[in-house]
Design a protein around this motif. Sequence first.
Motif, PDB file in Angstrom:
ATOM      1  N   LEU A 101      -0.126  -1.593  -5.097  1.00  0.00           N
ATOM      2  CA  LEU A 101       0.502  -2.550  -5.765  1.00  0.00           C
ATOM      3  C   LEU A 101       0.247  -3.841  -5.422  1.00  0.00           C
ATOM      4  O   LEU A 101       0.297  -4.485  -4.239  1.00  0.00           O
ATOM      5  N   VAL A 102      -0.680  -4.572  -6.259  1.00  0.00           N
ATOM      6  CA  VAL A 102      -1.296  -6.071  -5.798  1.00  0.00           C
ATOM      7  C   VAL A 102      -0.450  -6.989  -6.787  1.00  0.00           C
ATOM      8  O   VAL A 102      -0.298  -6.920  -8.056  1.00  0.00           O
ATOM      9  N   THR A 103       0.031  -8.028  -6.204  1.00  0.00           N
ATOM     10  CA  THR A 103       0.769  -9.022  -6.707  1.00  0.00           C
ATOM     11  C   THR A 103      -0.221 -10.119  -6.780  1.00  0.00           C
ATOM     12  O   THR A 103      -0.516 -10.886  -5.752  1.00  0.00           O
ATOM     13  N   VAL A 145       0.837  -1.196   0.029  1.00  0.00           N
ATOM     14  CA  VAL A 145      -0.072   0.027   0.034  1.00  0.00           C
ATOM     15  C   VAL A 145       0.775   1.265   0.004  1.00  0.00           C
ATOM     16  O   VAL A 145       1.792   1.246   0.904  1.00  0.00           O
ATOM     17  N   TYR A 146       0.401   2.126  -0.952  1.00  0.00           N
ATOM     18  CA  TYR A 146       1.359   3.384  -0.954  1.00  0.00           C
ATOM     19  C   TYR A 146       0.196   4.581  -0.862  1.00  0.00           C
ATOM     20  O   TYR A 146      -0.935   4.271  -0.808  1.00  0.00           O
TER      21      TYR A 146
END
Length: 72
Positions: free
Chosen positions: A48-50, A42-43
Amino acid sequence: MTAWKWLFAGIVCASTALAQQPAAEDAPPPKPASTSIDAVTVYRGNALVTRKVAVPEAQGVVEMVVTPLPST
């Protein structure tokens, strides 16, 4: 006279490019693959989801499209 040459060259290039594209009926049917979320970073303002995707076995170059992905 040169405008006609450029027009002719453009038509020849376009027809050659269209002739090299594989037909849609030649493509194999899509194979389902299982996916799962592996990690989330989380930014501020986004994340960003991997994902892990199980790749079905195939020979040669394979194009994969992972769908459906959530919009948010």
